[in-house]
Design a protein around this motif. Sequence first.
Motif, PDB file in Angstrom:
ATOM      1  N   SER A  78      23.016  28.838  27.000  1.00 11.06           N
ATOM      2  CA  SER A  78      22.344  29.194  28.251  1.00 11.06           C
ATOM      3  C   SER A  78      23.063  30.326  28.962  1.00 11.06           C
ATOM      4  N   ARG A  79      22.422  30.846  30.003  1.00 10.50           N
ATOM      5  CA  ARG A  79      23.055  31.865  30.844  1.00 10.50           C
ATOM      6  C   ARG A  79      24.382  31.361  31.411  1.00 10.50           C
ATOM      7  N   LYS A  80      24.455  30.093  31.713  1.00  9.24           N
ATOM      8  CA  LYS A  80      25.658  29.499  32.297  1.00  9.24           C
ATOM      9  C   LYS A  80      26.786  29.385  31.283  1.00  9.24           C
ATOM     10  N   GLY A  81      26.442  29.538  29.990  1.00 10.39           N
ATOM     11  CA  GLY A  81      27.438  29.351  28.938  1.00 10.39           C
ATOM     12  C   GLY A  81      27.416  27.964  28.337  1.00 10.39           C
ATOM     13  N   PRO A 140      23.629  31.218  47.538  1.00  7.23           N
ATOM     14  CA  PRO A 140      22.778  30.883  48.684  1.00  7.23           C
ATOM     15  C   PRO A 140      23.301  29.648  49.408  1.00  7.23           C
ATOM     16  N   ASP A 141      22.748  29.397  50.572  1.00 10.61           N
ATOM     17  CA  ASP A 141      23.103  28.187  51.307  1.00 10.61           C
ATOM     18  C   ASP A 141      22.429  26.958  50.718  1.00 10.61           C
ATOM     19  N   MET A 142      21.298  27.162  50.066  1.00 11.52           N
ATOM     20  CA  MET A 142      20.583  26.034  49.456  1.00 11.52           C
ATOM     21  C   MET A 142      19.703  26.538  48.329  1.00 11.52           C
ATOM     22  N   ALA A 197      17.211  30.131  35.211  1.00 14.70           N
ATOM     23  CA  ALA A 197      16.870  30.598  36.558  1.00 14.70           C
ATOM     24  C   ALA A 197      17.802  29.984  37.602  1.00 14.70           C
ATOM     25  N   LEU A 198      18.155  28.720  37.441  1.00 14.54           N
ATOM     26  CA  LEU A 198      19.076  28.071  38.368  1.00 14.54           C
ATOM     27  C   LEU A 198      20.469  28.705  38.288  1.00 14.54           C
ATOM     28  N   ALA A 199      20.873  29.068  37.081  1.00 15.13           N
ATOM     29  CA  ALA A 199      22.176  29.730  36.945  1.00 15.13           C
ATOM     30  C   ALA A 199      22.194  31.047  37.713  1.00 15.13           C
ATOM     31  N   LEU A 200      21.107  31.810  37.609  1.00 14.14           N
ATOM     32  CA  LEU A 200      21.018  33.058  38.371  1.00 14.14           C
ATOM     33  C   LEU A 200      21.013  32.777  39.867  1.00 14.14           C
ATOM     34  N   ALA A 201      20.251  31.772  40.285  1.00 16.96           N
ATOM     35  CA  ALA A 201      20.210  31.412  41.702  1.00 16.96           C
ATOM     36  C   ALA A 201      21.598  31.068  42.207  1.00 16.96           C
ATOM     37  N   ASP A 202      22.350  30.319  41.416  1.00 18.91           N
ATOM     38  CA  ASP A 202      23.681  29.874  41.802  1.00 18.91           C
ATOM     39  C   ASP A 202      24.637  31.055  41.954  1.00 18.91           C
ATOM     40  N   GLU A 203      24.461  32.067  41.124  1.00 19.45           N
ATOM     41  CA  GLU A 203      25.313  33.254  41.193  1.00 19.45           C
ATOM     42  C   GLU A 203      25.153  34.010  42.512  1.00 19.45           C
ATOM     43  N   ALA A 205      16.804  15.593  35.997  1.00 22.08           N
ATOM     44  CA  ALA A 205      17.410  16.121  37.222  1.00 22.08           C
ATOM     45  C   ALA A 205      18.913  16.322  37.041  1.00 22.08           C
ATOM     46  N   LEU A 206      19.573  15.374  36.365  1.00 29.15           N
ATOM     47  CA  LEU A 206      21.003  15.529  36.097  1.00 29.15           C
ATOM     48  C   LEU A 206      21.265  16.756  35.222  1.00 29.15           C
ATOM     49  N   PHE A 207      20.395  16.993  34.245  1.00 31.64           N
ATOM     50  CA  PHE A 207      20.497  18.177  33.399  1.00 31.64           C
ATOM     51  C   PHE A 207      20.454  19.443  34.251  1.00 31.64           C
ATOM     52  N   LEU A 208      19.483  19.531  35.144  1.00 32.15           N
ATOM     53  CA  LEU A 208      19.346  20.725  35.980  1.00 32.15           C
ATOM     54  C   LEU A 208      20.547  20.911  36.898  1.00 32.15           C
ATOM     55  N   ARG A 209      21.078  19.812  37.411  1.00 32.81           N
ATOM     56  CA  ARG A 209      22.198  19.915  38.352  1.00 32.81           C
ATOM     57  C   ARG A 209      23.431  20.537  37.698  1.00 32.81           C
ATOM     58  N   ARG A 210      23.536  20.425  36.378  1.00 33.27           N
ATOM     59  CA  ARG A 210      24.689  21.007  35.678  1.00 33.27           C
ATOM     60  C   ARG A 210      24.730  22.538  35.826  1.00 33.27           C
ATOM     61  N   PHE A 211      23.611  23.139  36.203  1.00 38.76           N
ATOM     62  CA  PHE A 211      23.533  24.597  36.282  1.00 38.76           C
ATOM     63  C   PHE A 211      23.699  25.109  37.713  1.00 38.76           C
ATOM     64  N   VAL A 212      23.946  24.196  38.640  1.00 36.88           N
ATOM     65  CA  VAL A 212      24.221  24.569  40.038  1.00 36.88           C
ATOM     66  C   VAL A 212      25.623  24.067  40.366  1.00 36.88           C
ATOM     67  N   THR A 213      26.582  24.964  40.314  1.00 40.36           N
ATOM     68  CA  THR A 213      27.977  24.559  40.490  1.00 40.36           C
ATOM     69  C   THR A 213      28.639  25.192  41.712  1.00 40.36           C
ATOM     70  N   GLN A 214      28.027  26.223  42.295  1.00 42.68           N
ATOM     71  CA  GLN A 214      28.629  26.905  43.441  1.00 42.68           C
ATOM     72  C   GLN A 214      27.893  26.637  44.748  1.00 42.68           C
ATOM     73  N   CYS A 215      26.594  26.545  44.686  1.00 48.03           N
ATOM     74  CA  CYS A 215      25.797  26.349  45.897  1.00 48.03           C
ATOM     75  C   CYS A 215      26.080  24.977  46.496  1.00 48.03           C
ATOM     76  N   PRO A 216      26.313  24.877  47.794  1.00 48.74           N
ATOM     77  CA  PRO A 216      26.688  23.596  48.400  1.00 48.74           C
ATOM     78  C   PRO A 216      25.544  22.593  48.515  1.00 48.74           C
ATOM     79  N   ARG A 217      24.296  23.065  48.464  1.00 48.68           N
ATOM     80  CA  ARG A 217      23.165  22.150  48.625  1.00 48.68           C
ATOM     81  C   ARG A 217      22.128  22.446  47.543  1.00 48.68           C
TER      82      ARG A 217
END
Length: 460
Positions: free
Chosen positions: A297-300, A328-330, A319-325, A409-421
Amino acid sequence: MSLHFSNADAAIPLHVISEDNCETWLSGQGDAVRTWCAAHGFKGALGQTIALPDGAGAPGMALIGYGSDATRRRGRFHLAAGAVNLPEGHYRIASGIPTDQLASESLGWLLAAYRFHAYREGSHMKAQLVCPEDVNASEVEAIANAEALTRDLINTPASDMGPPDLENAARALADEFGARISVVAGGDLLEQNFPMIHTVGRAADRAPRLIDMAWGTDGPKITLVGKGVCFDTGGLNLKPGGSMGLMKKDMGGAAAVLGLARMIMATGQQIQLRVLIPAVENSVSSNAFRPQDILTSRKGLTVEINNTDAEGRLVLADALALADEGNPDMIISMATLTGAARVAVGPDLAPYYTDDETAAAALEDAAKSVADPVWRMPFHAPYEATIEPGISDLDNAPKGGFAGSITAALFLRRFVTQCPRYMHFDIYGWQPTAAPARPKGGVGQGTRALVKALHAMIGT
């Protein structure tokens, strides 16, 4: 179609009468009104309507039944249940709607007028509502028309709503509100490191793409990510015909975030908005991705493919990996992701996941006030092991079949590691049977609650 209130100066007074108040209301009327209502059996039942003639024989007053507390608890948009049966004319609510319900019931009236007539002529709702004085007409109209956009996108068949068409819809929305938009498509997805979006969509004639729209320069940064699988055959793990029949709606997450974006922009919210939509078709061809493939994946993170019909989480992951980069606040993702969610809560509730208690509380309060029901589901940490197959970092389709919505949902959450919400919605996007203000077909879920709660969700 455009949904709007009537601007007529003269309007027929409309009284909304509940069952428990019907006799009291009638006792205060003249003999002619009581006799007319008795002759037509008006008792205030939910959705019951009656028009009373004036001296010239035209409707001079109308009544709509508001039912009982028990019947109202079993649905929403109660005014709309009767509005569709009123004779042609312009109406003004004279009494009977609680002040805190006026905006929601007025919205329901507008939504009841929605029709999808792209492929054939059809009937139109005859009764038009003059906006009540205590209701913000422009805001309600903006929300209604955003919902109409979501419905139109979902209702359009995949022959006319493939990845290029979804891009065109996003471009039209961006042009309308002065948003910025860019698109990465085809082989450029690999060059710009969106490998899973490319892999899922490469078997289709219409190239996969990532749509990236941005609007606003002030306020909190909120990124919306919507699943844009314009048609899902299941890939090499081919769906049976009965399961493929509604797959034009598999881009319902993309339709929902575009509708939500329209609400935000049309109501002028002070938000720095970004919308990301991975738009693909999951098709069958000689170059389709296969079970047991391992994708990077983009996240590696590496992902083992144990079912090509679990493709939505793959395109969302990039797409979530890009969003996380973007820090954003959420981040909010919306997707018609799992059948497990439907088994859990049915088609009417929008299940969502978040670890943020403030965001959850704000969303729940908003959902109740705008008649847009949601249901919180858990990011249950003990299930993390089920999405770890051993041969790669993640498994896109854990064996066993248990807790399918949660593991997705747990799978998707693995790609959001920086965004606080982070908040994820596993919606259905479809109204299986007609209900007040919701004809059978595509429907928005959770978006009206979100647009009301956004600032409270992030503490601004």
